[in-house]
Design an enzyme around this catalytic site. Structure first.
Site, mmCIF file in Angstrom:
data_model
loop_
_atom_site.group_PDB
_atom_site.id
_atom_site.type_symbol
_atom_site.label_atom_id
_atom_site.label_comp_id
_atom_site.label_asym_id
_atom_site.label_seq_id
_atom_site.Cartn_x
_atom_site.Cartn_y
_atom_site.Cartn_z
ATOM 1 N N PHE A 1 -20.830 30.208 -32.298
ATOM 2 C CA PHE A 1 -19.917 29.371 -31.504
ATOM 3 C C PHE A 1 -20.643 28.477 -30.509
ATOM 4 C CE2 PHE A 1 -17.837 33.373 -32.642
ATOM 5 C CZ PHE A 1 -16.776 32.897 -33.392
ATOM 6 N N PHE B 1 -11.289 21.697 -21.834
ATOM 7 C CA PHE B 1 -10.980 21.052 -23.116
ATOM 8 C C PHE B 1 -9.679 20.266 -23.081
ATOM 9 C CE2 PHE B 1 -13.601 21.257 -26.873
ATOM 10 C CZ PHE B 1 -14.735 21.737 -26.266
ATOM 11 N N GLY C 1 -9.539 11.053 -23.269
ATOM 12 C CA GLY C 1 -10.491 9.951 -23.426
ATOM 13 C C GLY C 1 -10.642 9.581 -24.882
ATOM 14 N N CYS D 1 -19.327 19.282 -35.851
ATOM 15 C CA CYS D 1 -18.485 20.458 -36.110
ATOM 16 C C CYS D 1 -16.990 20.160 -36.144
ATOM 17 C CB CYS D 1 -18.772 21.529 -35.069
ATOM 18 S SG CYS D 1 -20.419 22.220 -35.264
HETATM 19 C C1 UDX Z 1 -18.057 22.648 -30.879
HETATM 20 C C2 UDX Z 1 -17.469 23.957 -30.334
HETATM 21 O O1 UDX Z 1 -17.186 23.815 -28.951
HETATM 22 C C3 UDX Z 1 -18.444 25.092 -30.561
HETATM 23 O O2 UDX Z 1 -17.884 26.303 -30.113
HETATM 24 C C4 UDX Z 1 -18.752 25.168 -32.044
HETATM 25 O O3 UDX Z 1 -19.713 26.174 -32.281
HETATM 26 C C5 UDX Z 1 -19.279 23.838 -32.555
HETATM 27 O O4 UDX Z 1 -18.357 22.800 -32.258
HETATM 28 P P1 UDX Z 1 -19.882 20.899 -30.011
HETATM 29 O O5 UDX Z 1 -19.634 20.147 -31.286
HETATM 30 O O6 UDX Z 1 -21.278 21.127 -29.554
HETATM 31 O O7 UDX Z 1 -19.227 22.361 -30.121
HETATM 32 O O8 UDX Z 1 -19.151 20.090 -28.877
HETATM 33 P P2 UDX Z 1 -17.963 20.325 -27.833
HETATM 34 O O9 UDX Z 1 -18.515 20.526 -26.497
HETATM 35 O O10 UDX Z 1 -17.003 21.302 -28.345
HETATM 36 O O11 UDX Z 1 -17.310 18.879 -27.852
HETATM 37 C C6 UDX Z 1 -16.777 18.338 -29.065
HETATM 38 C C7 UDX Z 1 -16.253 16.947 -28.846
HETATM 39 O O12 UDX Z 1 -15.032 16.979 -28.130
HETATM 40 C C8 UDX Z 1 -17.157 15.995 -28.081
HETATM 41 O O13 UDX Z 1 -17.155 14.746 -28.750
HETATM 42 C C9 UDX Z 1 -16.512 15.889 -26.715
HETATM 43 O O14 UDX Z 1 -16.772 14.653 -26.117
HETATM 44 C C10 UDX Z 1 -15.053 16.048 -27.066
HETATM 45 N N1 UDX Z 1 -14.210 16.587 -25.977
HETATM 46 C C11 UDX Z 1 -14.440 17.850 -25.520
HETATM 47 C C12 UDX Z 1 -13.169 15.839 -25.456
HETATM 48 O O15 UDX Z 1 -12.939 14.704 -25.873
HETATM 49 N N2 UDX Z 1 -12.390 16.386 -24.472
HETATM 50 C C13 UDX Z 1 -12.587 17.635 -23.998
HETATM 51 O O16 UDX Z 1 -11.830 18.051 -23.125
HETATM 52 C C14 UDX Z 1 -13.647 18.383 -24.529
#
Ligand code: UDX
Length: 440
Positions: free
Chosen positions: A156, A256, A260, A267
């Site tokens: 994760f 989360f 935006g 992922c």
């Molecule tokens: C994600 C999961 O969080 C992680 O648990 C899994 O193992 C792999 O996928 P990651 O891809 O590293 O991790 O990024 P994450 O921090 O989850 O952000 C994903 C995307 O969502 C980013 O583009 C981020 O900018 C966007 N995001 C995140 C939002 O637009 N708003 C939010 O509130 C949070």
């Protein structure tokens, strides 16, 4: 095999594999990593992490050549370890929703052929439900030893926090078919379990689904607030205040819920699409049909960002100099897979603008994928003479920009805050036309 300090291997030295290998060495294990890409292995042996991730280079240097080694030889790997973690990628199939399982199948098969004694092969890759059962059969068919077993242990970790997430995970999930496999996994994660990480021991299908369910939930949470942003735009409401207000309810929570430009990366987008594809095969497509909407809301934010920018430059991008701040899919990463920022940059460039991109770490990757865009060597160089600035990845360097100081570098003070991280009051007071997603 001793259950006290099993020797570990990692197959696949991509993002997940390198992080896992290095962190397990940091936790005190002897680890050997394998990749079929000899260039990658050569780099790692020299102590070079082939991507940007905070803290990882220091830990690699600390353990490299000591408790941590790298090879391209499956025979050596099978000989050197008791528990093998398969960490290869499962990208989206070109032109389809489903996941490409080629690397997983080839890793399990190649390793199995060399398993001459009792060993556990643990899948960590994100896979469609049903894959673990197939890999277990593959190992039974191909391994010379009758005591080679499979387990599934989804990962994760978040990019940018990969080391902390691996050393101190929220939880561990063990999909197993025997008590022996559970004992092995408990031994492989003993220091983490001793620190109090909860363990969920379950069957293969549940372990596989936990990962896609978690990512689907996170993607849904982001698209929920971005759907509210669309409604806010139609009513003059402010989605950032809305998010704060609903986030105070502990059942909802503020994390989360950042509105935006939406999600990208290696992922969330591909995992929800693979889930839709697999649910279809299983005859339960209706159960996850909402994920199509989640995907579409997410992609609409990109189109909306292009439109808002167009408003600020009076309806035409022709001949306009546009500065795009951010290329990585999120800050503290050089990963540009399905990057919303680069998608928007490319769309604006196709409409005739002269687009210059700046990112603190993702420039080389971005240049390879989008050679048609211009790339600046620094933030100031990127802003020089801009008619429109779009902040699309919220790096600390961009959040800290002083609107008065940079107001003197640009040609026109137009800014789109694609991540809702700038203070509109301060920017407007400094003479900027400030626009954001989901805000008046
Ligand atoms: C994600 C999961 O969080 C992680 O648990 C899994 O193992 C792999 O996928 P990651 O891809 O590293 O991790 O990024 P994450 O921090 O989850 O952000 C994903 C995307 O969502 C980013 O583009 C981020 O900018 C966007 N995001 C995140 C939002 O637009 N708003 C939010 O509130 C949070």
């Amino acid at each position: 095999m001793t259950t006290e300090r099993p020797r570990l291997s990692v197959v696949g030295t991509g993002y997940l594999g390198v992080t896992h290998a290095v962190c397990m060495a940091e936790l005190g294990y002897e680890v050997i990593g394998l990749d079929v890409d000899a260039d990658k292995i050569a780099l790692l042996r020299k102590g070079v992490v082939p991507f940007y991730e905070p803290d990882l280079p220091d830990l690699l240097e600390k353990h490299n050549g000591r408790s941590l080694r790298f090879t391209t030889d499956y025979a050596e790997l099978a000989e050197s370890a008791d528990i093998h973690f398969v960490c290869v990628g499962t990208p989206q199939l070109p032109g389809q929703y489903g996941a490409d399982l080629r690397h997983v199948e080839s890793a399990f098969a190649s390793l199995a052929r060399h398993l001459t004694r009792q060993s556990l092969v643990v899948g960590k890759s994100t896979v469609p439900a049903g894959t673990a059962v197939r890999m277990a059969q593959l190992v039974r068919d191909l391994a010379p030893s009758p005591d080679a077993e499979v387990a599934w242990n989804p990962e994760f970790l978040r990019e940018g926090f990969a080391v902390a997430d691996t050393l101190r995970p929220d939880r561990l999930v063990f999909g197993v078919e025997s008590e022996w496999a559970e004992t092995q996994l408990r031994a492989a994660f003993a220091p983490v379990i001793d620190q109090g990480a909860p363990v969920v021991v379950t069957d293969f299908a549940t372990a596989e689904l936990v990962k896609v369910a978690a990512n689907s939930f996170l993607a849904t949470k982001i698209s929920f607030i971005n759907a509210m942003a669309e409604v806010c735009e139609a009513t003059g409401a402010d989605v950032t205040q809305l998010a704060t207000a609903i986030g105070y309810d502990p059942r909802i929570g503020r994390r989360f819920l950042a509105p935006g430009l939406g999600f990208g990366g290696g992922c969330l987008p591909k995992d929800i699409r693979a889930f839709i594809a697999r649910a279809g095969e299983l005859g339960v497509d209706q159960a996850v049909s909402f994920l199509r909407e989640v995907d579409e809301i997410n992609l609409r934010r990109r189109a909306r960002t292009v439109e808002i920018g167009l408003d600020l430059v009076d309806g035409s991008y022709q001949g306009i100099r546009v500065t795009v701040l951010g290329a990585a899919f999120k800050p503290d990463s050089d990963d540009i897979r399905d990057s919303p920022a680069l998608d928007v940059a490319a769309a604006i460039s196709r409409q005739g603008a002269d687009v210059v991109v700046y990112d603190p770490h993702a420039m080389d990757n971005a240049r390879r994928l989008h050679p048609e865009l211009d790339y600046a060597v620094s933030l100031d160089a990127a802003l020089d003479g801009a008619d429109l600035v779009l902040l699309l990845t919220e790096w600390a360097e961009f959040r800290a920009m002083d609107p008065t100081a940079i107001g003197g570098i640009v040609r026109q003070r137009n800014v789109v805050d694609g991540r809702n991280v700038l203070d509109p009051v301060v920017w407007r007071a400094a003479g900027w036309h400030y626009r954001a997603l989901g805000r008046p």
